[in-house]
Design an enzyme around this catalytic site. Structure first.
Site, PDB file in Angstrom:
ATOM      1  N   ARG A  34       1.026  -1.464   0.425  1.00 11.11           N
ATOM      2  CA  ARG A  34       0.323  -0.376   0.048  1.00 11.11           C
ATOM      3  C   ARG A  34       1.032   0.999   0.297  1.00 11.11           C
ATOM      4  O   ARG A  34       0.789   2.528  -1.191  1.00 11.11           O
ATOM      5  CB  ARG A  34      -0.721  -0.436   1.220  1.00 11.11           C
ATOM      6  CG  ARG A  34      -2.207  -0.859   1.101  1.00 11.11           C
ATOM      7  CD  ARG A  34      -2.983  -0.870   2.057  1.00 11.11           C
ATOM      8  NE  ARG A  34      -4.104  -2.095   2.238  1.00 11.11           N
ATOM      9  CZ  ARG A  34      -4.503  -2.949   2.962  1.00 11.11           C
ATOM     10  NH1 ARG A  34      -4.594  -1.886   3.990  1.00 11.11           N
ATOM     11  NH2 ARG A  34      -6.260  -3.010   2.926  1.00 11.11           N
ATOM     12  N   LYS A 205     -20.259 -16.936   1.859  1.00  4.03           N
ATOM     13  CA  LYS A 205     -21.873 -16.281   1.691  1.00  4.03           C
ATOM     14  C   LYS A 205     -21.908 -15.724   0.392  1.00  4.03           C
ATOM     15  O   LYS A 205     -21.385 -15.153  -0.041  1.00  4.03           O
ATOM     16  CB  LYS A 205     -21.843 -15.693   3.442  1.00  4.03           C
ATOM     17  CG  LYS A 205     -21.148 -16.549   4.068  1.00  4.03           C
ATOM     18  CD  LYS A 205     -22.212 -15.069   5.646  1.00  4.03           C
ATOM     19  CE  LYS A 205     -21.130 -16.645   7.051  1.00  4.03           C
ATOM     20  NZ  LYS A 205     -21.920 -15.949   7.915  1.00  4.03           N
ATOM     21  N   GLY A 361      -9.794  -7.617  -1.995  1.00  2.67           N
ATOM     22  CA  GLY A 361      -9.604  -8.718  -0.591  1.00  2.67           C
ATOM     23  C   GLY A 361      -8.745 -10.383  -0.751  1.00  2.67           C
ATOM     24  O   GLY A 361      -7.713 -10.331  -0.944  1.00  2.67           O
ATOM     25  N   GLY A 384     -13.470  -4.006  -0.991  1.00  4.10           N
ATOM     26  CA  GLY A 384     -14.913  -2.975  -0.447  1.00  4.10           C
ATOM     27  C   GLY A 384     -15.344  -2.002  -1.429  1.00  4.10           C
ATOM     28  O   GLY A 384     -16.925  -2.448  -1.961  1.00  4.10           O
TER      29      GLY A 384
END
Length: 408
Positions: A34, A205, A361, A384
């Protein structure tokens, strides 16, 4: 408004970066990805004859307080990033022991053109996450220009990522090179993408990805689904999934998604076979069986060979690709093959001319683990934020700069 369109010479430039990096027990940076991602923006500003004032968050200090309830400043101080950035830039980097107030102001005033300063962790102040106006105003008072280059937090309406932009007019606020790359890459998939367009979606999920899946059904030709979420869809089709991860309360949602895809002519590919285990353990007994006929006591933890072959064929013939989520429990070597093989297929498609975006992610971790990050078109730094963009959402950190939001 992008960085290269702003007059910077002689200015002090406040840059929101994402230095939320992992640290070891000695508080040394263990992955500088980053920080490296911010270098083009920082170096450009310095070359223009300006000074750079960096701000970022690090961790969740308000949630992980010390035993007496106070913020653990030793653990979460951004001072831990100074040595790393200094080494990468090849010049000294100053540090301010506060984010706003006299300490910060004095540090910025002492800054000469061509120099770099890091402010203390923005999240040491509760006002940061609240998007507080006064906190943002004090940040804005430190500089002449505001640049947002923290894509990973652009989906948060925080003071340093959103509210602060309102205190700069359009000629003095903009995006850094990292956000520019992120936005341009997302636009390649949201604005008339080359076809066939395939989305690869994995993870645990359905509930975590349902908004993304519903949006993708409106724009892609194929959706490949792997990971634990596949078993809810397989169950919704009448399959038996044994002890695999299952969201019973999302079966109707899954059926509605399958029906919508069929209505729009979008192919949803579920794994024909799975690597199943008798325990959630790398050393568990395993076998490969049909995903729709998993016996009780066995759980699907990776896609099988037939699934890999079928998925890879679709991927390698695609012209646009987005990948979000692994195909199995790739952290365990026994269940990492499916994800690794899909990574190979994405690379092959890219080599054939496809545009491939790894959407943040676990997908980023998977492509890095496979050593293929430099062989795809773009690896997003913000899971996100990229998800929200692909879902058709608005990023507050982007809207604050592009919209006419000026506070008098």
């Amino acid at each position: 408004m992008y960085l290269e369109n702003i007059e910077l010479k002689g200015k002090k430039v406040l840059v929101r970066v994402d230095f939320n990096v992992p640290l070891n027990k000695e508080y040394k940076v263990t992955d500088d990805t980053r920080i490296r991602s911010a270098l083009p923006t920082i170096e450009y500003i310095l070359k223009q004859g300006a000074a750079v004032v960096l701000m970022s968050h690090l961790g969740r200090p308000q949630k992980k307080t010390k035993e007496d309830g106070t913020v653990d400043k030793e653990r979460f101080t951004l001072n831990h990033t100074v040595a790393c950035l200094s080494k990468l830039l090849g010049q000294p980097v100053a540090f301010a022991g506060d984010t706003i107030g006299k300490v910060a102001k004095d540090a910025v005033e002492a800054l000469n053109m061509g120099e770099v300063l890091i402010l203390e962790n923005t999240r040491f102040y509760q006002e940061e996450k609240k998007g507080d106006q006064e906190f943002a105003r004090q940040l804005a008072d430190l500089a002449d220009v505001y640049i947002n280059d923290a894509f990973g937090t652009a989906h948060r309406a925080h003071a340093s990522t959103c509210t602060v932009a309102q205190f700069f007019d359009k000629a003095h606020r903009g995006f850094g090179f990292l956000i520019k790359k992120e936005l341009e890459s997302a636009q390649k998939l949201t604005n008339n993408p080359a076809r066939p367009f395939t989305a690869i979606v994995g993870g645990a999920k359905v509930s975590d990805k349902i908004l993304l899946l519903e949006k993708l059904v409106d724009s892609v030709d194929h959706i490949i689904i792997g990971g634990g979420m596949a078993y809810t869809l397989i169950k919704a089709q009448g399959g038996t999934v044994g002890s695999s991860l299952l969201e019973e309360d999302k079966l109707e949602v899954a059926r509605a998604l399958l029906a919508k895809a069929a209505e729009k002519g979008v192919e949803i590919l579920l794994p024909e076979d799975s690597v199943v285990a008798d325990a959630f353990d790398n050393n568990a007994k395993t076998q490969i069986i049909a995903s729709k006929a998993i016996p009780e006591g066995w759980m699907g933890l990776d896609i099988g060979n037939q699934a890999i072959e079928k998925f890879a064929a679709v991927v390698t013939n695609s012209k646009s690709l987005v990948w979000n989520g692994p195909m199995g429990v790739f952290e365990m070597s026994s269940f990492a093959n499916g994800t690794a093989q899909i990574a190979e297929a994405v690379v092959e498609a890219t080599q054939k001319g496809a545009f491939s975006l790894i959407g943040g992610g676990d997908s980023v971790a998977a492509i890095n683990k496979a050593g293929k990050a430099d062989q795809v078109s773009f690896v997003s730094t913000g899971g996100g934020a990229m998800l929200k963009l692909l879902e058709g959402g608005v990023l507050p950190g982007v809207a604050a700069i592009t919209d006419e939001l000026t506070v008098e």
